[in-house]
Design a protein around this motif. Structure first.
Motif, PDB file in Angstrom:
ATOM      1  N   VAL A   1       0.817  -1.219   0.000  1.00  0.00           N
ATOM      2  CA  VAL A   1       0.000   0.000   0.000  1.00  0.00           C
ATOM      3  C   VAL A   1       0.848   1.265   0.000  1.00  0.00           C
ATOM      4  CG1 VAL A   1      -1.735   1.314   1.304  1.00  0.00           C
ATOM      5  CG2 VAL A   1      -1.937  -1.181   1.115  1.00  0.00           C
ATOM      6  N   PHE A   2       1.942   1.283   0.789  1.00  0.00           N
ATOM      7  CA  PHE A   2       2.716   2.516   0.956  1.00  0.00           C
ATOM      8  C   PHE A   2       4.110   2.452   0.335  1.00  0.00           C
ATOM      9  CE2 PHE A   2      -0.289   2.660   4.598  1.00  0.00           C
ATOM     10  CZ  PHE A   2      -0.956   3.829   4.231  1.00  0.00           C
ATOM     11  N   GLY A   3       4.431   1.374  -0.351  1.00  0.00           N
ATOM     12  CA  GLY A   3       5.709   1.296  -1.049  1.00  0.00           C
ATOM     13  C   GLY A   3       6.692   0.367  -0.372  1.00  0.00           C
ATOM     14  N   GLN A   4       7.593  -0.199  -1.172  1.00  0.00           N
ATOM     15  CA  GLN A   4       8.539  -1.199  -0.669  1.00  0.00           C
ATOM     16  C   GLN A   4       9.466  -0.649   0.416  1.00  0.00           C
ATOM     17  OE1 GLN A   4       8.822  -4.572  -1.362  1.00  0.00           O
ATOM     18  NE2 GLN A   4       6.798  -4.207  -2.257  1.00  0.00           N
ATOM     19  N   GLY A   5       9.694   0.651   0.412  1.00  0.00           N
ATOM     20  CA  GLY A   5      10.590   1.235   1.408  1.00  0.00           C
ATOM     21  C   GLY A   5       9.923   1.586   2.724  1.00  0.00           C
ATOM     22  N   PHE A   6       8.605   1.406   2.797  1.00  0.00           N
ATOM     23  CA  PHE A   6       7.891   1.825   4.003  1.00  0.00           C
ATOM     24  C   PHE A   6       8.035   0.801   5.112  1.00  0.00           C
ATOM     25  CE2 PHE A   6       4.072   1.818   6.692  1.00  0.00           C
ATOM     26  CZ  PHE A   6       4.123   3.116   7.168  1.00  0.00           C
ATOM     27  N   ARG A   7       8.230   1.281   6.343  1.00  0.00           N
ATOM     28  CA  ARG A   7       8.252   0.439   7.526  1.00  0.00           C
ATOM     29  C   ARG A   7       7.271   1.016   8.540  1.00  0.00           C
ATOM     30  NH1 ARG A   7      10.492  -1.783   4.212  1.00  0.00           N
ATOM     31  NH2 ARG A   7      12.479  -2.934   4.210  1.00  0.00           N
ATOM     32  N   ARG A   8       6.360   0.173   8.996  1.00  0.00           N
ATOM     33  CA  ARG A   8       5.377   0.639   9.960  1.00  0.00           C
ATOM     34  C   ARG A   8       6.002   0.656  11.363  1.00  0.00           C
ATOM     35  NH1 ARG A   8       2.571   3.935  12.323  1.00  0.00           N
ATOM     36  NH2 ARG A   8       1.326   3.132  14.034  1.00  0.00           N
ATOM     37  N   ARG A   9       6.328   1.866  11.827  1.00  0.00           N
ATOM     38  CA  ARG A   9       6.855   2.065  13.165  1.00  0.00           C
ATOM     39  C   ARG A   9       6.224   3.327  13.741  1.00  0.00           C
ATOM     40  NH1 ARG A   9      12.059   1.100  10.579  1.00  0.00           N
ATOM     41  NH2 ARG A   9      12.761  -1.044  10.969  1.00  0.00           N
ATOM     42  N   ARG A  10       5.941   3.294  15.024  1.00  0.00           N
ATOM     43  CA  ARG A  10       5.312   4.451  15.650  1.00  0.00           C
ATOM     44  C   ARG A  10       6.172   5.701  15.501  1.00  0.00           C
ATOM     45  NH1 ARG A  10       1.257   5.921  18.807  1.00  0.00           N
ATOM     46  NH2 ARG A  10       1.566   7.613  20.297  1.00  0.00           N
ATOM     47  N   ASP A  11       7.502   5.528  15.624  1.00  0.00           N
ATOM     48  CA  ASP A  11       8.395   6.668  15.511  1.00  0.00           C
ATOM     49  C   ASP A  11       9.078   6.722  14.146  1.00  0.00           C
ATOM     50  OD1 ASP A  11       9.925   4.422  15.840  1.00  0.00           O
ATOM     51  OD2 ASP A  11      11.282   5.283  17.322  1.00  0.00           O
ATOM     52  N   GLY A  12       8.482   6.043  13.161  1.00  0.00           N
ATOM     53  CA  GLY A  12       9.086   5.967  11.842  1.00  0.00           C
ATOM     54  C   GLY A  12       8.787   7.172  10.980  1.00  0.00           C
ATOM     55  N   ALA A  13       9.303   7.117   9.763  1.00  0.00           N
ATOM     56  CA  ALA A  13       9.137   8.222   8.820  1.00  0.00           C
ATOM     57  C   ALA A  13       7.678   8.339   8.386  1.00  0.00           C
ATOM     58  CB  ALA A  13      10.038   7.988   7.601  1.00  0.00           C
ATOM     59  N   THR A  14       7.326   9.534   7.927  1.00  0.00           N
ATOM     60  CA  THR A  14       5.988   9.769   7.421  1.00  0.00           C
ATOM     61  C   THR A  14       5.698   8.802   6.265  1.00  0.00           C
ATOM     62  OG1 THR A  14       4.517  11.560   6.679  1.00  0.00           O
ATOM     63  CG2 THR A  14       6.733  11.541   5.753  1.00  0.00           C
ATOM     64  N   PRO A  15       4.473   8.274   6.099  1.00  0.00           N
ATOM     65  CA  PRO A  15       3.226   8.695   6.733  1.00  0.00           C
ATOM     66  C   PRO A  15       2.891   8.007   8.059  1.00  0.00           C
ATOM     67  CG  PRO A  15       2.731   7.095   5.040  1.00  0.00           C
ATOM     68  CD  PRO A  15       4.222   7.301   5.002  1.00  0.00           C
ATOM     69  N   ASN A  16       3.904   7.504   8.773  1.00  0.00           N
ATOM     70  CA  ASN A  16       3.628   6.921  10.081  1.00  0.00           C
ATOM     71  C   ASN A  16       2.927   7.910  11.010  1.00  0.00           C
ATOM     72  OD1 ASN A  16       4.675   4.065  10.563  1.00  0.00           O
ATOM     73  ND2 ASN A  16       6.423   4.977   9.512  1.00  0.00           N
ATOM     74  N   ASP A  17       3.271   9.204  10.882  1.00  0.00           N
ATOM     75  CA  ASP A  17       2.637  10.194  11.757  1.00  0.00           C
ATOM     76  C   ASP A  17       1.138  10.298  11.488  1.00  0.00           C
ATOM     77  OD1 ASP A  17       3.120  11.242   9.238  1.00  0.00           O
ATOM     78  OD2 ASP A  17       3.747  13.219   9.954  1.00  0.00           O
ATOM     79  N   LEU A  18       0.749  10.230  10.210  1.00  0.00           N
ATOM     80  CA  LEU A  18      -0.680  10.257   9.879  1.00  0.00           C
ATOM     81  C   LEU A  18      -1.387   9.009  10.393  1.00  0.00           C
ATOM     82  CD1 LEU A  18      -0.480  11.592   6.217  1.00  0.00           C
ATOM     83  CD2 LEU A  18      -1.426  12.809   8.175  1.00  0.00           C
TER      84      LEU A  18
END
Length: 314
Positions: free
Chosen positions: A159-176
């Motif tokens: 959904v968000f791209g191969q480079g995305f990692r779901r972490r609470r303090d991770g890079a955006t769009p984790n903040d959203l």
């Protein structure tokens, strides 16, 4: 009744209560009032907002929640009423007495539903479900193979791209995602307490410092709803947008959107959460899986406010 979510994101603002109305006084703006019993959640997201003690007490008495945001517009605290219905003690007893087998069956249903809705998000976002639907079919009571984690690895990259990692303090769009999940968690926690359930006693989540383990269990099938909104916001902007008034309104609005339930009814998401909590309470009482969970992603064009039905009180 579908309750309102009130977002206070500008200041200076003073909140008070008069005649069972939340009174909102903003600098250089007309005074606004909202009946306390119409409020589901108040989100305070500005450092220059003040409120009286009566605001906190009145919201709690009405079963409403208060979410306080800090740096980066992210929620840092939540107020939920601790007083339930007259059946609270009896329901706590059956919750404590629930067998491990029942808890495993309920957790399996929750995870199966979550992965199926993740498959729907992936299908709508990319044109394929990335094998998530077959993965959901393999979920057993208790999810002993941890298919939830396996699904997450496929899902977020799809959904968000191969480079995305779901972490609470991770890079955006984790903040959203964090912001949307926190608003959803507040609604779930409020529903859990309103259903006379003990929020600290989870089905799967267990942590001595977490007073809302059960809310963290029950929120799982509702997380993909936030994911879909965040994906849409990114697509519409052509990039990952900031957390501003527009994005916050889009995430808050999910609670009003219509969704199908597993029992065939359709209802706004906020009431779907309350049906899920109420059905969990009945599952504990009758010692079998009676969960009513979402069966579709929300439809923003489906207005079900008029025919929305409250769950039965415990």
């Amino acid at each position: 009744m579908l309750r309102r979510t009130i977002a206070i994101s500008s200041g200076p603002t003073r909140l008070s209560v008069a005649h069972r109305q939340l009174v909102i006084d903003r600098q250089d703006q007309p005074r606004a009032t909202v009946p306390i019993e119409d409020i589901g959640t108040v989100v305070v997201d500005h450092p220059a907002v003040t409120y009286t003690h009566d605001v906190l007490v009145s919201l709690a008495d009405a079963g409403a929640g208060l979410v306080v945001c800090g740096q980066g517009h992210l929620p840092v605290a939540m107020l939920v009423a601790t007083v339930g219905h007259g059946t609270q003690t009896a329901r706590h007893i059956v919750q404590v007495d629930a067998t491990p087998g029942l808890k495993r069956r309920l957790w399996g249903r929750i995870i199966r539903t979550k992965i199926l809705l993740q498959a729907d998000v992936a299908q709508q976002a990319t044109g394929r479900d990335d094998g998530l639907a077959p993965l959901a079919a393999r979920v057993k009571p208790g999810d002993p193979e941890n298919l939830e984690a396996q699904a997450a690895q496929r899902y977020f990259k799809a959904v968000f791209g191969q480079g995305f990692r779901r972490r609470r303090d991770g890079a955006t769009p984790n903040d959203l995602l964090n912001y949307g999940y926190a608003i959803m968690r507040s609604s779930v926690a409020r529903a859990v307490v309103a259903s006379s359930l003990a929020p600290a006693l989870g089905l799967h989540h267990r942590h001595r410092n977490n007073p809302f383990c059960l809310a963290d269990d029950l929120i799982e099938p509702f997380r993909p709803m936030i994911d879909r909104v965040v994906f849409d916001l990114c697509q519409a902007a052509g990039e990952v947008p900031e957390i501003d008034r527009r994005t916050k309104e889009a995430l808050l609005s999910v609670l009003r959107h219509g969704v199908a339930l597993s029992d065939g009814r359709r209802t706004p998401v906020d009431l779907a959460i309350r049906h899920a909590a109420a059905s969990l309470g009945r599952s504990f009482e009758e010692r079998k899986d009676l969960l009513i969970l979402p069966a579709s992603l929300p439809d923003p064009d489906l207005d079900l406010t008029a025919q929305a039905e409250e769950p039965d009180a415990p």
